[in-house]
Each structure stands twice: as structure tokens, then as C-alpha cells.
Motif scaffolding. Structure first.
Motif, PDB file in Angstrom:
ATOM      1  N   ALA A  30       0.785  -1.320   0.082  1.00 11.34           N
ATOM      2  CA  ALA A  30       0.006  -0.102   0.028  1.00 11.34           C
ATOM      3  C   ALA A  30       0.845   1.135   0.108  1.00 11.34           C
ATOM      4  CB  ALA A  30      -0.905  -0.072   1.256  1.00 11.34           C
ATOM      5  N   SER A  31       1.965   1.122  -0.786  1.00 12.22           N
ATOM      6  CA  SER A  31       2.791   2.445  -0.644  1.00 12.22           C
ATOM      7  C   SER A  31       3.125   3.038  -2.082  1.00 12.22           C
ATOM      8  CB  SER A  31       4.067   2.212  -0.051  1.00 12.22           C
ATOM      9  OG  SER A  31       4.813   1.094  -0.614  1.00 12.22           O
ATOM     10  N   VAL A  36      -1.837   1.400  -3.843  1.00 14.17           N
ATOM     11  CA  VAL A  36      -2.548   2.686  -3.563  1.00 14.17           C
ATOM     12  C   VAL A  36      -3.970   2.889  -4.247  1.00 14.17           C
ATOM     13  CG1 VAL A  36      -2.345   5.224  -3.546  1.00 14.17           C
ATOM     14  CG2 VAL A  36      -0.404   3.869  -2.945  1.00 14.17           C
ATOM     15  N   CYS A  39      -6.595   0.694  -2.744  1.00 14.04           N
ATOM     16  CA  CYS A  39      -6.761   1.184  -1.151  1.00 14.04           C
ATOM     17  C   CYS A  39      -8.016   2.539  -1.624  1.00 14.04           C
ATOM     18  CB  CYS A  39      -5.851   1.566  -0.221  1.00 14.04           C
ATOM     19  SG  CYS A  39      -4.895   0.287   0.299  1.00 14.04           S
ATOM     20  N   ARG A  40      -7.676   3.095  -2.563  1.00 11.75           N
ATOM     21  CA  ARG A  40      -8.342   4.417  -2.613  1.00 11.75           C
ATOM     22  C   ARG A  40      -9.846   4.211  -3.105  1.00 11.75           C
ATOM     23  NH1 ARG A  40     -10.993   6.943  -6.333  1.00 11.75           N
ATOM     24  NH2 ARG A  40     -10.248   5.402  -7.889  1.00 11.75           N
ATOM     25  N   GLY A  51      -4.012  -1.122   5.208  1.00 12.17           N
ATOM     26  CA  GLY A  51      -2.830  -1.128   4.090  1.00 12.17           C
ATOM     27  C   GLY A  51      -1.561  -1.366   4.601  1.00 12.17           C
ATOM     28  N   ALA A  59       4.459   5.003   2.642  1.00 12.45           N
ATOM     29  CA  ALA A  59       3.297   4.801   2.641  1.00 12.45           C
ATOM     30  C   ALA A  59       2.171   5.987   2.833  1.00 12.45           C
ATOM     31  CB  ALA A  59       2.891   3.524   3.311  1.00 12.45           C
ATOM     32  N   THR A  63      -0.438   7.664   0.507  1.00  9.36           N
ATOM     33  CA  THR A  63      -1.780   7.460   0.712  1.00  9.36           C
ATOM     34  C   THR A  63      -2.437   8.502   0.950  1.00  9.36           C
ATOM     35  OG1 THR A  63      -1.381   6.453   2.925  1.00  9.36           O
ATOM     36  CG2 THR A  63      -1.358   4.769   1.170  1.00  9.36           C
ATOM     37  N   VAL A  66      -5.657   8.409  -0.540  1.00 12.39           N
ATOM     38  CA  VAL A  66      -6.686   7.372  -0.103  1.00 12.39           C
ATOM     39  C   VAL A  66      -7.222   8.102   1.092  1.00 12.39           C
ATOM     40  CG1 VAL A  66      -6.676   5.134   0.925  1.00 12.39           C
ATOM     41  CG2 VAL A  66      -4.933   5.528  -0.747  1.00 12.39           C
ATOM     42  N   ARG A  67      -6.662   8.713   2.064  1.00 13.61           N
ATOM     43  CA  ARG A  67      -7.515   9.271   3.186  1.00 13.61           C
ATOM     44  C   ARG A  67      -8.477  10.191   2.758  1.00 13.61           C
ATOM     45  NH1 ARG A  67      -4.809   7.191   7.723  1.00 13.61           N
ATOM     46  NH2 ARG A  67      -2.762   6.610   7.430  1.00 13.61           N
ATOM     47  N   PHE A  76      -9.074   4.149   7.073  1.00 19.05           N
ATOM     48  CA  PHE A  76      -7.871   3.669   6.420  1.00 19.05           C
ATOM     49  C   PHE A  76      -6.797   3.874   7.462  1.00 19.05           C
ATOM     50  CE2 PHE A  76      -3.981   4.408   4.169  1.00 19.05           C
ATOM     51  CZ  PHE A  76      -3.929   3.143   3.477  1.00 19.05           C
TER      52      PHE A  76
END
Length: 320
Positions: A30-31, A36, A39-40, A51, A59, A63, A66-67, A76
Motif C-alpha cells: 500500500a505504498s 494505493v 485502497c483508494r 494497508g 506509505a 496514501t 486514500v485518506r 484507512f
């Protein structure tokens, strides 16, 4: 719903209208790149995503988007995981087990491709040790956390066509190292692991599959020179031409992550269990030389899958 997507479908296409509220997902790698993006899109549709990454500082930066995409009720978090160290793998698994919260989906996304000969912290050839054995230990240690009806998605590759696993010399201790043969072995192992995991867990409603994301320019190709890339694409196009197929085209990252997401949350579980998927569909068995669509028969061989499981247990000195 499982037949309307294809090679150009994106993660947003695949999950359009899908509500993942209440679902909990583990995504390794997840980096960067596919991890990524995976996760998104999951958190954007309501999932709680954990992740896993080797470098947490990297990471955290990777991310940020993602957040920002977290939907109501989603979340997350990150957890440290170095797949090239079984001590790290076991520590990660122990932390997840101690936490006790179940997962609906595990996506084994992390990996390395065609590096020079190297060894993991435990002495395994880098690609076999990282891509297969690290995930083998992690997933099996947390298997009890995967809910009934849950899924395991292993990221494999069309590169599995380069080589079958070599159970007599898994770590290139007796044969000359070839980075692409080693990559092929590890990607075949990813498929075979899914085949055997599916056989062992489907009675409780947990299914496993392997996916080929397609060719995407990500950090995975950092060990390739331009000459390497040109030669690889040339070989693919020669095989495609011989089969009457169009030339190779790179996918975008959202297109590359689409098959993982499709297999994890959209596809029929019974259709994908113990199978290999590409371009958001179950691939056909396809033998013959050159890299092209389909899956080699040796990658789905059930006896081979059982043998790899036993060899993997022997190598990591742990029974599952």
C-alpha cells in the motif's frame, strides 16, 4: 454483472453502484501503484481498509489521497509489513490476530519483479521469498480472520508463463539465476497458492483467486532498463502477431487495479474460486510459447498446488 467489464475498465467502473460499507479489507503493497489505487477505490465505496507496507513513512505520503477519499463510515490505517522478512510477516500477522477484527477481503498485492539475484532475510531467492513465501505465511496466519463468504485475491501476472515452479531448486541454489525465470516461478506460485487455499477453505465459504492486472508502468518495473522493456514488449508483440492478436498496450493504474477489485467485490465467488483472472474475467487455459492472454495449465494443476503448499511449509518451517 460479471461480464460487462474488460481490459479498459477502471476501478471506478467496476465498483460503480457498489456499497462496501461494513466490509474490512487488507491490502499489501500500500505504498505505490496498484496498492494505493486499490485502497483508494475501496475506501471511497465505504470499506475499512488496512494497508500493509514495508516503509510506513513512504506509505503515509503515498496514501494521502486514500485518506482524502474516505467515505462516510469507511476508514484507512497502515500496518508495517516486510514480506522479505518472515519475522516481520509474523509480527504483522500476530498484530492482526491480536486485534481480532475479521476481514472480508485480503488482497495480496505487493511484490517485486526481475531484480538482480538477491536473498531475503531468511535466505530465500528474493522474488520467490517475497512474492510467494511472505504472502503464504501472512495469509495462512490470518486465515481464521477471513469471514465466511470472504475472499483472497493473489496478484499474479502473465509473467507466470515464463516458468513453472521448481520444487527441487526453489531458491536457485543449483541452477543459474535468470531474473525473468525467477519472476515467472513466483507468479506461478501465486496462482498455485490460490488454487490450494481455495480448495482448503471453500467449505466454509471462503474463496481464493489469482489475477493478472495487465502491463502497467509502476515501481514494480524499477529494475528494468529501457532496453529490457523494449525487448519484453517486442517479444509480447511477436507472440500476439502470431496469434492474430492486436499489439500490446499499457494499462493505466486504475485499469490495472480493476481486476483485483472486480475479483474481490464484484465477480461471482463460485466462478473465480481456484481460478486465474485477467481483464475482469476468468481466463481460459492457454498453452503455447510467448506471453499472451490466458493461463498456463501448470498454474492451475491441483497436484502441483498441493506439492507447492507442502514445500512452502517445509521452507518456512511452519505447518498450516
Amino acid at each position: 454483472m460479471t461480464d460487462i467489464f474488460g481490459a479498459t475498465s477502471t476501478t471506478d467502473d467496476v465498483l460503480a453502484g457498489v456499497d462496501l460499507s461494513g466490509k474490512r479489507v487488507l491490502v499489501t503493497g500500500a505504498s505505490a501503484g496498484l496498492g494505493v489505487e486499490t485502497c483508494r477505490v475501496l475506501v471511497a465505496h465505504g470499506a475499512m481498509v488496512i494497508g500493509a507496507a514495508r516503509n510506513l513513512d513512504k506509505a503515509e505520503q503515498a496514501t494521502a489521497g486514500v485518506r482524502a477519499a474516505v467515505a462516510n463510515g469507511a476508514g484507512f490505517d497502515l500496518i508495517q509489513l516486510d514480506l522479505a522478512s518472515l519475522a516481520s510477516v509474523r509480527a504483522c500477522a500476530d498484530a492482526l490476530v491480536a486485534d481480532g477484527r475479521p476481514f472480508d477481503i485480503v488482497i495480496a498485492n505487493a511484490g517485486v519483479m526481475a531484480p538482480p539475484l538477491g536473498r531475503t532475510a531468511d535466505g530465500f531467492e528474493t522474488q520467490f521469498g517475497t512474492n510467494h513465501l511472505g504472502h503464504f505465511v501472512l495469509v495462512n496466519r490470518i486465515a481464521g480472520l477471513i469471514r465466511e463468504g470472504g475472499r483472497l485475491v493473489n496478484l499474479s501476472s502473465a509473467g507466470h508463463r515464463f516458468a513453472d515452479v521448481d520444487l527441487k531448486d526453489a531458491n536457485f541454489e543449483q541452477t543459474e539465476y535468470d531474473p525473468w525465470v525467477a519472476y515467472g516461478r513466483s507468479k506461478t506460485a501465486n496462482v498455485l497458492f490460490a488454487v490450494e487455499f481455495d480448495r482448503r477453505h471453500k467449505t466454509r465459504g471462503v474463496r481464493a483467486t489469482a489475477v493478472h492486472p495487465g502491463g502497467i508502468r509502476t515501481e514494480l518495473s524499477r529494475h528494468m532498463t529501457q532496453a529490457d522493456e523494449d525487448a519484453l514488449i517486442g517479444s509480447i508483440n511477436a507472440a500476439h502477431a502470431a496469434a492474430g492478436l492486436p499489439p500490446f498496450e499499457f494499462k493505466t493504474i486504475p485499469q490495472g487495479a480493476a481486476t483485483s477489485v472486480w475479483a474481490a467485490a464484484v465477480a461471482d465467488a463460485g466462478a473465480i474460486g481456484g481460478r486465474y483472472c485477467e481483464d475482469c474475467h476468468v481466463a481460459e487455459i492457454q498453452d503455447g510459447e510467448g506471453i499472451r492472454g490466458g493461463v498456463r495449465p501448470y498454474a492451475l494443476d491441483e497436484a502441483r498446488a498441493k506439492a507447492l503448499w507442502a514445500k512452502s511449509e517445509e521452507l518456512v518451517e511452519e505447518q498450516f
